[in-house]
Write a protein that holds these residues in place. Structure first.
Motif, PDB file in Angstrom:
ATOM      1  N   ILE A 105       0.834  -1.204   0.000  1.00  0.00           N
ATOM      2  CA  ILE A 105       0.000   0.000   0.000  1.00  0.00           C
ATOM      3  C   ILE A 105       0.870   1.256   0.000  1.00  0.00           C
ATOM      4  O   ILE A 105       0.670   2.162  -0.818  1.00  0.00           O
ATOM      5  CB  ILE A 105      -0.944  -0.005   1.236  1.00  0.00           C
ATOM      6  CG1 ILE A 105      -1.893  -1.215   1.206  1.00  0.00           C
ATOM      7  CG2 ILE A 105      -1.723   1.305   1.341  1.00  0.00           C
ATOM      8  CD1 ILE A 105      -2.953  -1.172   0.119  1.00  0.00           C
TER       9      ILE A 105
ATOM     10  N   LEU B 298      -7.363   5.714   6.269  1.00  0.00           N
ATOM     11  CA  LEU B 298      -7.618   4.654   5.291  1.00  0.00           C
ATOM     12  C   LEU B 298      -8.139   3.437   6.038  1.00  0.00           C
ATOM     13  O   LEU B 298      -7.538   2.998   7.011  1.00  0.00           O
ATOM     14  CB  LEU B 298      -6.319   4.276   4.573  1.00  0.00           C
ATOM     15  CG  LEU B 298      -5.661   5.373   3.740  1.00  0.00           C
ATOM     16  CD1 LEU B 298      -4.303   4.919   3.260  1.00  0.00           C
ATOM     17  CD2 LEU B 298      -6.537   5.741   2.558  1.00  0.00           C
TER      18      LEU B 298
ATOM     19  N   SER C  69      -9.817  -0.663   5.774  1.00  0.00           N
ATOM     20  CA  SER C  69      -9.830  -1.839   4.900  1.00  0.00           C
ATOM     21  C   SER C  69     -11.241  -2.187   4.469  1.00  0.00           C
ATOM     22  O   SER C  69     -11.505  -2.500   3.333  1.00  0.00           O
ATOM     23  CB  SER C  69      -9.226  -3.029   5.630  1.00  0.00           C
ATOM     24  OG  SER C  69      -7.861  -2.811   5.777  1.00  0.00           O
ATOM     25  N   LEU C  70     -12.161  -2.184   5.431  1.00  0.00           N
ATOM     26  CA  LEU C  70     -13.546  -2.544   5.123  1.00  0.00           C
ATOM     27  C   LEU C  70     -14.458  -1.374   5.473  1.00  0.00           C
ATOM     28  O   LEU C  70     -14.003  -0.347   5.954  1.00  0.00           O
ATOM     29  CB  LEU C  70     -13.951  -3.762   5.956  1.00  0.00           C
ATOM     30  CG  LEU C  70     -13.621  -5.127   5.378  1.00  0.00           C
ATOM     31  CD1 LEU C  70     -13.993  -6.190   6.393  1.00  0.00           C
ATOM     32  CD2 LEU C  70     -14.374  -5.371   4.086  1.00  0.00           C
TER      33      LEU C  70
ATOM     34  N   ALA D 284     -16.591   0.932   7.558  1.00  0.00           N
ATOM     35  CA  ALA D 284     -16.374   1.241   8.969  1.00  0.00           C
ATOM     36  C   ALA D 284     -17.537   0.755   9.810  1.00  0.00           C
ATOM     37  O   ALA D 284     -18.682   0.938   9.445  1.00  0.00           O
ATOM     38  CB  ALA D 284     -16.217   2.736   9.128  1.00  0.00           C
TER      39      ALA D 284
ATOM     40  N   LYS E 288     -10.122   1.616   1.414  1.00  0.00           N
ATOM     41  CA  LYS E 288      -9.074   1.250   0.445  1.00  0.00           C
ATOM     42  C   LYS E 288      -9.633   0.521  -0.771  1.00  0.00           C
ATOM     43  O   LYS E 288      -9.346   0.874  -1.908  1.00  0.00           O
ATOM     44  CB  LYS E 288      -8.040   0.341   1.109  1.00  0.00           C
ATOM     45  CG  LYS E 288      -7.024   1.069   1.955  1.00  0.00           C
ATOM     46  CD  LYS E 288      -5.975   0.082   2.412  1.00  0.00           C
ATOM     47  CE  LYS E 288      -5.440   0.436   3.772  1.00  0.00           C
ATOM     48  NZ  LYS E 288      -4.652  -0.642   4.341  1.00  0.00           N
ATOM     49  N   SER E 289     -10.444  -0.530  -0.523  1.00  0.00           N
ATOM     50  CA  SER E 289     -10.806  -1.390  -1.657  1.00  0.00           C
ATOM     51  C   SER E 289     -11.836  -0.762  -2.582  1.00  0.00           C
ATOM     52  O   SER E 289     -12.018  -1.213  -3.696  1.00  0.00           O
ATOM     53  CB  SER E 289     -11.278  -2.750  -1.163  1.00  0.00           C
ATOM     54  OG  SER E 289     -12.248  -2.567  -0.179  1.00  0.00           O
TER      55      SER E 289
ATOM     56  N   SER F  97     -12.073   2.862  -2.987  1.00  0.00           N
ATOM     57  CA  SER F  97     -11.672   4.187  -3.463  1.00  0.00           C
ATOM     58  C   SER F  97     -10.793   4.065  -4.695  1.00  0.00           C
ATOM     59  O   SER F  97      -9.952   3.182  -4.791  1.00  0.00           O
ATOM     60  CB  SER F  97     -10.879   4.925  -2.380  1.00  0.00           C
ATOM     61  OG  SER F  97     -11.629   4.995  -1.212  1.00  0.00           O
TER      62      SER F  97
ATOM     63  N   ILE G 266      -8.780   9.526  -4.197  1.00  0.00           N
ATOM     64  CA  ILE G 266      -7.768   9.760  -3.163  1.00  0.00           C
ATOM     65  C   ILE G 266      -7.061  11.087  -3.425  1.00  0.00           C
ATOM     66  O   ILE G 266      -6.918  11.925  -2.524  1.00  0.00           O
ATOM     67  CB  ILE G 266      -6.751   8.586  -3.114  1.00  0.00           C
ATOM     68  CG1 ILE G 266      -7.487   7.279  -2.738  1.00  0.00           C
ATOM     69  CG2 ILE G 266      -5.640   8.875  -2.118  1.00  0.00           C
ATOM     70  CD1 ILE G 266      -6.637   6.027  -2.870  1.00  0.00           C
TER      71      ILE G 266
END
Lengths: 136, 450
Positions: A20, A89, A91-92, A94, A113-114, A116, A121
């Protein structure tokens, strides 16, 4: 007023996943930002306080100290830490616990992350730094 | 944290508590069965003895002199054969005898043994082992049962019954029937072993089932953990790939040929699909790990939730030329207590499926109705339908219908996940479908969760 360029800003990326940090750094450097990175939140906190970047991209889930805990320490560390722009950032999606933390620590934005895109960004970074979104 | 550990300990104790209860019940019932068996054996022995005492002719016994001279008298031999008859009818009975008392000593008048038997007691033989209970029968005029007691012939359960003089009402003789204590104990053992065996069987069955279930649970947890690690480790590099492709398409593809641009787009789409799969797998393993208590319940306006979901799906529906419509039965506001994130995910999943399996020009309808205790959200498509043979498998983990696996990409976890969410809410998910005419999925949320 002087128009600020991307190269006027330093961005610190803090994430324990080097894939990342490397990818984000490569993209942001291509857009002429100055980039520094840290692979855990302890090092990240020290780098932030020493080098005082203009914006911090901070991963929430990290071992030892989570991004949320780090952000709390940063916000309590003084004038710089209180005001620096931070984009979280995740991962999943929120969950409620993370949402509560986000509201309390007041980052500029939070991104998943997955889902956007880099366009999102970069536009969020520019928005947070007050750079005009489009330069004609 | 501490609370959870306590709970875990209690759930580990549970099978042992139920086994303990079963053992306790088993012990009590074994005890009572043995006691009951003992009582009935003794009761039947007493009945036999009393019957003997009443059927024997006192005058015949009176005609004997109570010494060895009786051995040749026909009355004695007749009496003896009567006593012998009892032992022949009932194999549990070893000895039958008639005694009397002389100078404070109990002595034999006649017994059921042949004169050549080592156990034979000739007339007049003193029974010096006679217990106080035995002697008291002569005084109290009441029958008695004793034992197991031991004498020179073995260990016995003895039933004693007096024969009274019809004129003086005094005890003249006492009839005794002996049962071998070993037979007695065998009877008790046979009866007692039935509840004891049932108890043992039940407790070992419970222990076995519990062990099997725990093994299965451990295995499932291990699998779920493994899948979760794999999905997680896949996701990070996938994000890297996707971002790099994002950036390339956005900023660096000006000088590429149309073919190259298309290849980039394909790579990008595949990475997005893969990322979705990895996320879906992670979500479902997360669901498996958490238990029913992990619902975050609060009042949610379902109508505005449906608005949000519809807004998300308008674009993908439009791209496929599918109309996404609402049937007109929804109120303005509909507050339901549920887990917002999870219910939203369940509804989104069903709508996403409906769009995925519909072809251009078709309509997907989102509907609502209520029953006294539930809210039912329905999603109807005019899609490929579900074959009857596949109905029972639809909510199984990793299951994909034969049509779906040919026409589109997916994990087979979506509906499994929806079912888990609805089960956590004590609700239901079901569908009505026929092949080639379309499918309606129903999500039912009970309204008493708050």
């Amino acid at each position: 007023m002087e128009i600020k360029k991307n190269s006027d800003f330093v961005i610190l990326i803090i994430d324990d996943e080097t894939t990342i940090t490397n990818t984000l750094a490569a993209i942001l450097i291509k857009d002429e930002f100055n980039v520094i990175s840290a692979s855990d939140s302890m090092i990240g906190l020290n780098k932030a306080l020493e080098e005082k970047p203009d914006l911090i991209l901070l991963d929430i889930s990290m071992p030892k100290m989570t991004g949320m805990e780090m952000l709390k320490k940063l916000r309590e560390s003084g004038e710089y830490g209180k005001n620096v722009k931070v984009i979280l950032l995740t991962s999943l999606t929120a969950d409620d616990k993370i949402m509560k933390g986000i509201v309390e620590s007041q980052p500029s934005f939070y991104l998943t992350k997955s889902t956007s895109t880099t366009k999102e960004i970069i536009s969020k970074i520019k928005e947070a730094l007050g750079i005009q979104p489009t330069q004609i | 944290m501490l609370k959870n550990e306590n709970k875990k300990e209690i759930s580990v104790l549970k099978p042992y508590i139920s086994i303990l209860v079963i053992l306790l019940i088993g012990l009590v019932s074994t005890f009572y069965t043995v006691r009951y068996a003992g009582d009935s054996v003794k009761k039947s022995l007493i009945e036999h003895t009393e019957l003997m005492a009443t059927t024997l002719d006192v005058n015949i016994i009176n005609s004997l002199s109570g010494d060895e001279s009786d051995e040749i008298k026909t009355e004695y031999l007749e009496l003896k054969s009567k006593l012998k008859g009892v032992t022949k009818i009932n194999s549990d009975i070893k000895f039958v005898y008639i005694t009397s008392m002389r100078n404070g000593e109990v002595y034999f008048i006649a017994d059921s043994e042949n004169s050549d038997s080592p156990d034979y007691s000739p007339p007049g033989q003193v029974y010096f082992e006679a217990t106080d209970t035995f002697r008291n029968v002569f005084v109290n005029k009441k029958g008695a049962i004793e034992g197991p007691t031991s004498d020179r012939w073995g260990s016995w359960i003895s039933s004693l019954s007096p024969i009274l003089d019809p004129k003086s009402n005094e005890v003249l003789y006492v009839v005794g029937i002996d049962m071998n204590s070993r037979n007695y104990y065998t009877t008790l053992f046979v009866y007692g072993s039935i509840p004891a065996l049932i108890t043992l069987l039940l407790s070992s069955l419970i222990l076995f089932l519990y062990r099997e279930r725990r093994k299965e649970k451990d295995l499932l947890a291990l699998r779920s953990e493994f899948v979760s690690i794999v999905a997680h480790d896949l996701r990070t590099p996938l994000v890297g790939i996707k971002w790099s492709l994002d950036y390339m398409i956005e900023n660096e593809s000006q000088n590429l040929s149309q073919n190259q641009k298309e290849s980039l787009k394909l790579m990008h789409n595949s990475s997005v699909e893969l990322l979705k799969t990895a996320n879906q797998i992670l979500e479902s393993t997360e669901m498996e790990r958490k238990n029913a208590k992990s619902l975050i319940l609060k009042k949610v306006d379902i109508v505005s939730m449906l608005d949000e979901i519809t807004a998300v799906f308008i674009i993908p529906a439009k791209e496929k030329d599918i109309a996404l419509v609402r049937s007109g039965t929804l109120p303005k506001e509909l507050n339901v207590v549920c887990d917002q994130v999870k219910i939203k995910r369940a509804i989104s999943n069903i709508i996403s499926n409906a769009i995925k399996y519909s072809s251009a020009g078709k309509t997907v309808t989102i509907g609502y109705r209520s029953t006294p205790n539930t809210h039912i959200i329905s999603v109807t498509d005019q899609g490929i339908g579900i074959a009857t043979s596949e109905h029972s498998n639809m909510f199984k983990e990793f299951y994909r219908t034969s049509k779906a696996s040919h026409t589109s990409y997916g994990t087979g976890l979506g509906l499994y996940y929806v079912k888990k969410i609805m089960e956590l809410h004590k609700g239901r998910v079901w569908f009505e479908s026929s092949e080639d005419t379309g499918t309606t999925f129903f999500l039912e949320i009970p309204n008493n969760l708050g």
